[in-house]
Enzyme design. Sequence first.
Site, PDB file in Angstrom:
ATOM      1  N   ASN A 230      33.412  28.482  47.646  1.00  0.00           N
ATOM      2  CA  ASN A 230      34.640  27.940  47.107  1.00  0.00           C
ATOM      3  C   ASN A 230      34.793  26.393  47.544  1.00  0.00           C
ATOM      4  O   ASN A 230      33.710  26.224  48.487  1.00  0.00           O
ATOM      5  CB  ASN A 230      35.956  28.658  47.142  1.00  0.00           C
ATOM      6  CG  ASN A 230      36.053  29.034  48.803  1.00  0.00           C
ATOM      7  OD1 ASN A 230      35.922  28.237  49.582  1.00  0.00           O
ATOM      8  ND2 ASN A 230      36.108  30.181  49.025  1.00  0.00           N
TER       9      ASN A 230
ATOM     10  N   LYS B  62      51.877  41.624  53.066  1.00  0.00           N
ATOM     11  CA  LYS B  62      50.749  41.608  54.003  1.00  0.00           C
ATOM     12  C   LYS B  62      51.359  41.684  55.443  1.00  0.00           C
ATOM     13  O   LYS B  62      50.601  41.515  56.458  1.00  0.00           O
ATOM     14  CB  LYS B  62      49.622  40.534  53.689  1.00  0.00           C
ATOM     15  CG  LYS B  62      49.177  40.871  52.442  1.00  0.00           C
ATOM     16  CD  LYS B  62      47.911  39.648  52.156  1.00  0.00           C
ATOM     17  CE  LYS B  62      47.307  39.886  50.820  1.00  0.00           C
ATOM     18  NZ  LYS B  62      46.256  39.067  50.762  1.00  0.00           N
TER      19      LYS B  62
END
Length: 404
Positions: A212, A343
């Site tokens: 990326n 999370k």
Amino acid sequence: MVTGKKILLCVSGGIAVYKACALTSKLVQAGAEVKVIMSDSAMEFVSPLTFQALSRNEVYYDTFDENNPKVIAHIDLADWADIVLVAPATANVIGKLAHGIADNMLTTTLLATTAQVWIAPAMNVHMYEHPAVKKNIQTLNEYGYQFIEPSEGFLACGYVGKGRLEEPEKIVNLLNQYFEKRALGQPLKGVNIVITAGPTREKIDPVRYITNHSTGKMGYAIAEEAAKLGANVTLISGPTSLATPAYVNTIYIESAQEMYDCVMKYFPQADVVIKSAAVADYRPKITYDQKLKKQDGLLSFEMERTTDILKELGKRKKHQLLVGFAAETNNVEEYAKKKLETKNLDLIVANNVTSEGAGFGTDTNIVTIFDRNLDKLELPLMSKHEVAKKLLEKVQLLLRVENK
């Protein structure tokens, strides 16, 4: 800031020894007390008398030359130093230190000291890039040694590349910054912080991979600012072109799996984990040992999920503060809040990477920081180092609350 500081300069053999002479002179002029240890090979380039004249101190080179019966010389020097600087550091001395070899005055003293050790490599560009040298540097990084990266330019061997000993003026400046940091208040002193940064690379074949646009600039800025505040920083970095931060234990990885393994290794001892890396969510299910050849028509291959590192940390955390990042292109606040909850994070830093000045590769960022109560701090366009400072202020506040 080096005035009155006791600096032990360890000089190993290479043409860059001449720069160590200039470094000694500049440190003495700045008010430091300098003592010098030389290897046998260093004395092939410059005589001990030169360093004695520049430092105004005895020069040490023989382990068994014990002029003072009241002390053991290498132990006395090891205990004397406020900081130990190896400059130039050859591939040979780096390898010896990484493997615990103590076969001369220089290496014996290095193994005996408990002071901070800085290493300034100088060697041929191909030597510096050799896997064995890289592995030894990585080992010493993990031991807590700090490296002053060599600069690029024309080398004595005729090559042009990375391998020149950093200029004496730059080294003195780094030492000034180090002692200034120690003299200032250090609100994160003793706090163990693990930071991830940069992209990961997921292999397709020997020449191709999926990655990326992350450059690691945000994570590196956080690591540098945390170190200035006195934290014990471990930076786990994907492939970047950034220089290794000073005072930071930097570990380099490539794949998402390597990052997962490394984070889990350091997680139990961490007080704070800041996950700013852009880790691949998917990797090729099958990788190839040989280069894939071009074919007519479309090419497709199956992808599989990588382990969600942040989610796994959220499940396992006990005393740790966990900070995540949400780099989004739309519905930024919605996705950030969802990530904060699912999370089990303490803080999340959200930004829209399509906003001007906030995308990958920029030196600036525009972020909003959410805490567990969904209170938010919206920050305008500012440098990534300023963002890092604001984030670490929030971390300090949470640590104070947790410790009450």
